[in-house]
Design a protein around this motif. Structure first.
Motif, PDB file in Angstrom:
ATOM      1  N   SER A 286      -3.260 -13.521 -28.514  1.00 36.36           N
ATOM      2  CA  SER A 286      -2.779 -12.819 -29.796  1.00 36.36           C
ATOM      3  C   SER A 286      -3.167 -11.389 -29.800  1.00 36.36           C
ATOM      4  O   SER A 286      -3.873 -10.922 -28.770  1.00 36.36           O
ATOM      5  N   LYS A 287      -2.495 -10.462 -30.562  1.00 36.04           N
ATOM      6  CA  LYS A 287      -3.073  -9.024 -30.499  1.00 36.04           C
ATOM      7  C   LYS A 287      -4.376  -8.846 -30.969  1.00 36.04           C
ATOM      8  O   LYS A 287      -4.808  -7.821 -30.555  1.00 36.04           O
ATOM      9  N   ARG A 288      -5.002  -9.811 -31.579  1.00 31.52           N
ATOM     10  CA  ARG A 288      -6.417  -9.691 -32.036  1.00 31.52           C
ATOM     11  C   ARG A 288      -7.252  -9.804 -30.589  1.00 31.52           C
ATOM     12  O   ARG A 288      -8.386  -8.941 -30.418  1.00 31.52           O
ATOM     13  N   GLY A 289      -6.712 -10.699 -29.567  1.00 30.59           N
ATOM     14  CA  GLY A 289      -7.402 -10.604 -28.295  1.00 30.59           C
ATOM     15  C   GLY A 289      -7.059  -9.287 -27.280  1.00 30.59           C
ATOM     16  O   GLY A 289      -8.178  -8.754 -26.800  1.00 30.59           O
ATOM     17  N   VAL A 290      -5.944  -8.410 -27.951  1.00 31.65           N
ATOM     18  CA  VAL A 290      -5.834  -7.438 -27.251  1.00 31.65           C
ATOM     19  C   VAL A 290      -6.904  -6.294 -27.672  1.00 31.65           C
ATOM     20  O   VAL A 290      -7.331  -5.404 -26.951  1.00 31.65           O
ATOM     21  N   GLN A 291      -6.908  -6.292 -28.979  1.00 30.91           N
ATOM     22  CA  GLN A 291      -7.870  -5.531 -29.790  1.00 30.91           C
ATOM     23  C   GLN A 291      -9.477  -5.724 -29.009  1.00 30.91           C
ATOM     24  O   GLN A 291      -9.934  -4.709 -28.761  1.00 30.91           O
ATOM     25  N   VAL A 292      -9.736  -6.955 -28.835  1.00 31.99           N
ATOM     26  CA  VAL A 292     -11.024  -7.264 -28.359  1.00 31.99           C
ATOM     27  C   VAL A 292     -11.141  -6.500 -26.939  1.00 31.99           C
ATOM     28  O   VAL A 292     -12.029  -6.052 -26.839  1.00 31.99           O
ATOM     29  N   GLN A 293     -10.038  -6.898 -26.177  1.00 29.75           N
ATOM     30  CA  GLN A 293      -9.873  -6.038 -24.841  1.00 29.75           C
ATOM     31  C   GLN A 293     -10.110  -4.547 -24.779  1.00 29.75           C
ATOM     32  O   GLN A 293     -10.864  -4.063 -24.072  1.00 29.75           O
ATOM     33  N   LEU A 294      -9.774  -4.053 -25.607  1.00 32.35           N
ATOM     34  CA  LEU A 294      -9.687  -2.315 -25.826  1.00 32.35           C
ATOM     35  C   LEU A 294     -11.237  -2.164 -25.952  1.00 32.35           C
ATOM     36  O   LEU A 294     -11.756  -1.140 -25.670  1.00 32.35           O
ATOM     37  N   ALA A 295     -11.657  -2.816 -27.152  1.00 29.52           N
ATOM     38  CA  ALA A 295     -13.163  -2.621 -27.470  1.00 29.52           C
ATOM     39  C   ALA A 295     -14.096  -2.917 -26.491  1.00 29.52           C
ATOM     40  O   ALA A 295     -15.109  -2.055 -26.354  1.00 29.52           O
ATOM     41  N   LEU A 296     -13.748  -3.883 -25.542  1.00 26.47           N
ATOM     42  CA  LEU A 296     -14.802  -4.304 -24.563  1.00 26.47           C
ATOM     43  C   LEU A 296     -14.697  -2.919 -23.379  1.00 26.47           C
ATOM     44  O   LEU A 296     -15.643  -2.504 -22.932  1.00 26.47           O
ATOM     45  N   ALA A 297     -13.484  -2.442 -23.064  1.00 27.04           N
ATOM     46  CA  ALA A 297     -13.107  -1.381 -22.210  1.00 27.04           C
ATOM     47  C   ALA A 297     -14.079  -0.269 -22.734  1.00 27.04           C
ATOM     48  O   ALA A 297     -14.479   0.509 -21.888  1.00 27.04           O
TER      49      ALA A 297
ATOM     50  N   ALA B 165      -7.963   5.823 -18.026  1.00 22.30           N
ATOM     51  CA  ALA B 165      -8.768   5.058 -17.111  1.00 22.30           C
ATOM     52  C   ALA B 165      -9.188   3.662 -18.032  1.00 22.30           C
ATOM     53  O   ALA B 165      -9.099   2.592 -17.387  1.00 22.30           O
ATOM     54  N   GLU B 166      -9.989   3.925 -18.944  1.00 24.30           N
ATOM     55  CA  GLU B 166     -10.518   2.933 -19.862  1.00 24.30           C
ATOM     56  C   GLU B 166      -9.558   1.955 -20.421  1.00 24.30           C
ATOM     57  O   GLU B 166      -9.650   0.654 -19.941  1.00 24.30           O
ATOM     58  N   VAL B 167      -8.258   2.558 -20.866  1.00 19.11           N
ATOM     59  CA  VAL B 167      -7.338   1.646 -21.309  1.00 19.11           C
ATOM     60  C   VAL B 167      -6.749   0.803 -20.121  1.00 19.11           C
ATOM     61  O   VAL B 167      -6.732  -0.340 -20.495  1.00 19.11           O
ATOM     62  N   ARG B 168      -6.497   1.481 -19.211  1.00 15.73           N
ATOM     63  CA  ARG B 168      -5.864   0.404 -18.060  1.00 15.73           C
ATOM     64  C   ARG B 168      -6.937  -0.522 -17.465  1.00 15.73           C
ATOM     65  O   ARG B 168      -6.655  -1.696 -16.771  1.00 15.73           O
ATOM     66  N   SER B 169      -8.243  -0.216 -17.696  1.00 11.96           N
ATOM     67  CA  SER B 169      -9.171  -1.361 -17.495  1.00 11.96           C
ATOM     68  C   SER B 169      -9.315  -2.766 -18.282  1.00 11.96           C
ATOM     69  O   SER B 169      -9.652  -3.687 -17.912  1.00 11.96           O
ATOM     70  N   ALA B 170      -8.335  -2.599 -19.453  1.00 14.65           N
ATOM     71  CA  ALA B 170      -8.003  -3.861 -20.278  1.00 14.65           C
ATOM     72  C   ALA B 170      -6.823  -4.654 -19.574  1.00 14.65           C
ATOM     73  O   ALA B 170      -5.715  -3.852 -19.470  1.00 14.65           O
ATOM     74  N   TRP B 171      -7.018  -5.728 -19.386  1.00 17.19           N
ATOM     75  CA  TRP B 171      -6.109  -6.727 -18.744  1.00 17.19           C
ATOM     76  C   TRP B 171      -4.667  -6.277 -19.211  1.00 17.19           C
ATOM     77  O   TRP B 171      -3.658  -6.212 -18.367  1.00 17.19           O
ATOM     78  N   SER B 172      -4.290  -6.353 -20.374  1.00 22.27           N
ATOM     79  CA  SER B 172      -3.066  -6.304 -21.060  1.00 22.27           C
ATOM     80  C   SER B 172      -2.486  -4.924 -20.857  1.00 22.27           C
ATOM     81  O   SER B 172      -0.947  -5.018 -20.805  1.00 22.27           O
ATOM     82  N   TYR B 173      -3.017  -3.826 -20.397  1.00 19.41           N
ATOM     83  CA  TYR B 173      -2.641  -2.477 -20.154  1.00 19.41           C
ATOM     84  C   TYR B 173      -2.908  -2.128 -18.809  1.00 19.41           C
ATOM     85  O   TYR B 173      -2.614  -0.841 -18.127  1.00 19.41           O
ATOM     86  N   ARG B 174      -3.312  -3.094 -17.638  1.00 19.84           N
ATOM     87  CA  ARG B 174      -3.418  -2.769 -16.358  1.00 19.84           C
ATOM     88  C   ARG B 174      -2.194  -2.247 -15.668  1.00 19.84           C
ATOM     89  O   ARG B 174      -2.243  -1.549 -14.768  1.00 19.84           O
ATOM     90  N   MET B 175      -1.094  -2.483 -16.218  1.00 20.97           N
ATOM     91  CA  MET B 175       0.256  -1.944 -15.480  1.00 20.97           C
ATOM     92  C   MET B 175       0.794  -0.523 -16.518  1.00 20.97           C
ATOM     93  O   MET B 175       2.226  -0.183 -16.344  1.00 20.97           O
ATOM     94  N   LEU B 176       0.126   0.036 -17.358  1.00 26.10           N
ATOM     95  CA  LEU B 176       0.385   0.825 -18.427  1.00 26.10           C
ATOM     96  C   LEU B 176       1.077   2.080 -17.488  1.00 26.10           C
ATOM     97  O   LEU B 176       0.022   2.733 -16.661  1.00 26.10           O
ATOM     98  N   SER B 177       2.192   2.406 -17.349  1.00 23.63           N
ATOM     99  CA  SER B 177       2.604   3.873 -16.763  1.00 23.63           C
ATOM    100  C   SER B 177       2.194   4.930 -17.164  1.00 23.63           C
ATOM    101  O   SER B 177       1.764   5.255 -18.574  1.00 23.63           O
ATOM    102  N   GLY B 178       2.018   6.076 -16.413  1.00 23.73           N
ATOM    103  CA  GLY B 178       1.913   7.387 -16.845  1.00 23.73           C
ATOM    104  C   GLY B 178       2.805   7.856 -18.100  1.00 23.73           C
ATOM    105  O   GLY B 178       2.421   8.431 -19.046  1.00 23.73           O
TER     106      GLY B 178
END
Length: 828
Positions: free
Chosen positions: A163-174, A424-437
């Motif tokens: 869920s998006k709550r999990g993505v929220q956790v990913q970003l907090a962990l990053a 760099a921090e956001v890209r370390s979250a799995w859901s955003y690993r492919m975030l483009s510039g």
């Protein structure tokens, strides 16, 4: 205290309780002491909590007193109820093993006084939710508050991850890993099909190719815990079933089962269903008043707390509940779980089964109560899937931009950020690993100046680049408004329900209350209430004297059957086609299956059954892919659209979890389309233009606009009002619709629009599963049948369509007449 001394205390603590230390618990302790992060996967009630919590205490014994002051352990839980339960469990063990540790909770239920104390100094261990953690990160002192953090534990990771709550956790962990790269992170899971990916998502990072690093360890507990799945087989199984036709007819068998045990959980799939069952049980057994209870998410928190405490103390004989009690609150007295209707998924069924026998060595038992005959087929499939431990994978959201936009403002409030470092921090979250510039620059531009279309409005210029090259929130009012909207849970527009005398009961949908007139009765909280008036988003009521009332409704779609359960059901039909009826469920279903075979054919993993029938209503096409409601809606719309390109025609559509019906007044040459073909030869099943055809076949713009309301709220575009002054659903809807039209006309490249459309395709229409289903159907042989009358499977679809028709004739009367006619035809 030394590590060895603490280890000895831990062993002694277990021994004093007559408990055995399991191998998986020691494996977690060793890994955590070595500074490794990981995922612990073990059965519900097997001791996962002590595995990770005592690992944290063992690590704490290695740290000097100077460093041990302040927050050491952060425990993230998906539910407030779990936070309270976890707090009690951790306090009990720490009192004996680490009395110097302080433990606290911070959720939406935490008092303002306790929050103020925590702002001055956080406890040694803090139990919190994703939303409350993001709020903590939004404060300027966040980095200092988390400076001593040593370990993060995430409970029920399988629940959060998809869920998006999990993505929220990913970003907090990053963010927390950026402040402390040596941070140890562990997650707990009980029902998960894709463990390797779950570990990757938890630990984040990228190798530069878009693949997770997969560092850390995976510890699996003893998964051989005995789980018993059985069914309450109806005495008379209808050969022509329709959804819900058994329902309350199973009331007496359910009461008999409850009677035999000290404490039972009765799970339903919807809140409305739980209300009906609670009221019906109480009417049949008025002597159970006070010892049975109702529990669902719309009831007031005090009511839910009372029910949960009553269960823990063994004071309640039964609780009728929904997913509100799915997760790991520890109710040791519960001996039995009943599931009303199909659970629709193996993971959900295992999760609910684990609410009973919630301790190592105890047996978990769940009994399925079918609400129509075909749910016996799902029950038989579920039993086999549970034995084989075929559990659904949890899909992870990919680049949700609304969550990213919210996080950027949160970080800007929490001390500010430099864009290069935060990217760099956001890209370390799995859901955003492919975030483009380009996508990153769009998000940055959107929070800094409102993107292309909102630059003229200062309230959407939420962050500002200062002279030091740091983005910060420049306005106190913007910061206050943002903190009030932090989170990714978008609740349905609801109205508080209160007695005229002042007591609060809970909340119901605004649209439901909007249809009530003064004096109308409705069922809520297990009580018949009389509606008095609506004032400022509060429905005032009083106790009614009547026996019946309308059932309160809550938004949400029916849960579709999972792929794993669908395949398990098809396997049972394959065996039945070979003359093998395994288990009491399939034996009870044999008369229905024999008629289906005699009049048509059985769908299996190798065969797609297609039926054509003519009646007074018109021309019917029945198709049985067994792929779940969402996929069948997409398939039915796709078929209708593609046929409509060849001839002018209008279809009525009906769907259920087993198949779909297309009804038209004009004939279609289905024989030419399907006869003598395999799935490969049927153009209707093609995938070449799938996306385009799906978008054309449905009102994709309208669906996207509805989904955009949620996206806009999470992204901070729509403000839902201040406490005590909430905006109505109509105001929120109007605001989001205005943004949708502005972006569509003046900012077509807005990524929030793209996300809304993607979520419609992925979540509501399950486009990936739709594509996979078409691939499967290509490999099946087509069993095309011209039928003279509705088969058992086709009859269930016809009743689904009747429900949607406005008629003076009662549905039950019409169905009963049709069943009599079909039963007469079915006689030898």
């Amino acid at each position: 205290m030394s590590k060895s001394a603490m280890a000895q205390k831990v062993d002694a603590w277990f021994a004093a309780r007559g408990w055995k230390v399991f191998a998986f618990q020691r494996a977690v302790w060793r890994a955590a002491l070595a500074g490794e992060s990981g995922l612990l996967h073990a059965n519900t009630g097997s001791g996962k909590t002590y595995a990770v919590w005592l690992a944290a205490l063992l690590r704490g014994a290695l740290v000097s007193k100077r460093k041990s002051s302040g927050l050491r352990v952060l425990w993230i839980t998906p539910m407030r109820a779990l936070a309270a339960d976890t707090l009690r469990a951790l306090e009990e063990s720490s009192a004996a093993l680490a009395p110097e540790w302080t433990i606290g909770a911070r959720t939406g239920d935490t008092s303002s006084a306790e929050r103020a104390r925590q702002s001055r100094k956080l406890p040694s261990a803090l139990i919190t939710t994703p939303e409350s953690l993001s709020l903590l990160l939004s404060h300027a002192a966040a980095k200092a508050q988390f400076a001593g953090l040593d370990m993060i534990i995430i409970d029920e990771w399988h629940e959060l991850m998809g869920s998006k709550r999990g993505v929220q956790v990913q970003l907090a962990l990053a963010r927390l890993r950026y402040w402390n790269p040596q941070l140890v992170v562990w997650a707990l899971s009980a029902t998960m099909g894709n463990l390797a990916q779950a570990r990757e998502v938890l630990l984040g990072g990228s190798d530069g190719e878009g693949e997770g690093k997969a560092n850390g360890v995976l510890v699996e507990g003893d998964l051989r815990k005995q789980i018993v799945v059985d069914s309450l087989v109806p005495a008379n199984v209808s050969r022509f079933p329709w959804s819900g036709h058994l329902g309350i007819e199973m009331l007496r068998p359910v009461i008999d089962e409850i009677e035999q045990f000290n404490a039972t959980l009765v799970f339903t799939n919807t809140r409305s269903q739980s209300e009906l069952w609670y009221q019906s049980i109480l009417e049949a057994r008025p002597d159970w008043a006070g010892v049975i209870a109702l529990h669902h998410g719309s009831l007031d928190r005090e009511v839910r707390d009372w029910v949960e405490m009553g269960l823990k103390k063994g004071e309640l004989k039964a609780v009728i509940c929904t997913a509100s009690l799915d997760l790991g609150v520890d109710f040791l007295p519960v001996e039995r779980v009943l599931q009303i209707g199909s659970a629709k998924g193996i993971a959900r069924l295992l999760q609910r089964a684990g609410r009973s026998g919630h301790a190592p060595g105890r047996v978990s038992r769940v009994t399925l109560v079918p609400t129509n005959s075909l749910e016996l087929l799902e029950a038989a499939g579920a039993k086999q899937a549970v034995m084989a431990r075929r559990i659904e994978a949890r899909l992870v959201p990919n680049k949700p931009f609304d969550v990213l936009v919210q996080h950027l403002v949160t970080v800007a409030l929490g001390g500010g950020f430099r864009p290069e470092q935060l990217l760099a921090e956001v890209r370390s979250a799995w859901s955003y690993r492919m975030l483009s510039g380009e996508e990153w620059q769009w998000a940055l531009d959107f929070v800094a100046r409102g993107g292309q279309s909102l630059t003229a409005y200062p309230e959407y210029q939420r962050v500002l680049l200062d002279s030091e090259g740091v983005y910060r929130v420049p306005d106190v009012a913007i910061g206050r408004r943002h903190r009030m909207g932090i989170g990714t849970i978008v609740s349905d527009s609801s109205v508080q329900v209160k007695y005229m005398t002042g007591g609060r009961i809970g909340s119901v949908e605004e649209s439901f209350v909007g249809r009530l007139k003064a004096g109308d009765h409705f069922l809520f909280g297990g009580k018949i209430l009389e509606f008095v008036r609506l004032h400022e988003m509060t429905a005032f009521v009083k106790r009614a004297t009547g026996k019946r009332g309308a059932v309160s409704r809550w938004q949400g779609t029916k849960m579709p059957m999972s792929s794993e359960l669908a395949h398990a059901a098809l396997d049972q039909l394959r065996l039945a086609a070979e003359g093998r009826f395994i288990g009491p469920e399939m034996e009870a279903l044999r008369p229905l299956i024999e008629i289906q075979q005699r009049w048509s054919a059985l769908p299996t993993t190798d065969t797609l059954v297609v039926e054509n029938m003519k009646s007074r209503e018109g021309h019917h096409l029945f198709v049985y892919p067994f792929a779940g409601r969402s996929v069948h809606m997409g398939l039915a719309s796709l078929f209708a659209w593609r046929i409509g390109q060849q001839q002018p025609i209008t279809f009525s559509i009906a769907i259920n979890d087993y198949g779909f019906e297309l009804l038209s007044f004009e004939p279609v040459d289905w024989t030419t389309i399907f006869t003598g073909a395999t799935g490969r030869d049927v153009a209707l099943l093609g995938t070449e233009r799938l996306l385009e055809d799906v978008l054309e076949s449905l009102n994709a713009t309208q669906l996207s606009q509805q989904r955009f309301r949620e996206v806009a709220r999470i992204a901070g575009l729509v403000f839902q009002g201040y406490p005590g002054q909430p905006k109505s659903a109509r105001q929120v809807q109007a605001s989001s619709s205005l943004f949708f039209e502005v972006f569509r006309k003046h900012d077509a490249g807005n990524l929030l629009l793209t996300q809304a459309q993607r979520e419609v395709l992925e979540q509501e229409l399950e486009l990936t599963r739709l594509r996979d289903t078409l691939g499967e159907l290509h490999g099946r042989a087509i069993a095309y049948r011209d039928v003279r009358r509705a088969t058992p499977f086709g009859f269930a679809l016809m009743v689904e369509r009747f429900r949607e028709k406005v008629s003076t004739e009662k549905l039950s009367d019409r169905v009963a007449r049709m069943v009599r006619e079909l039963e007469n035809a079915a006689r030898p």
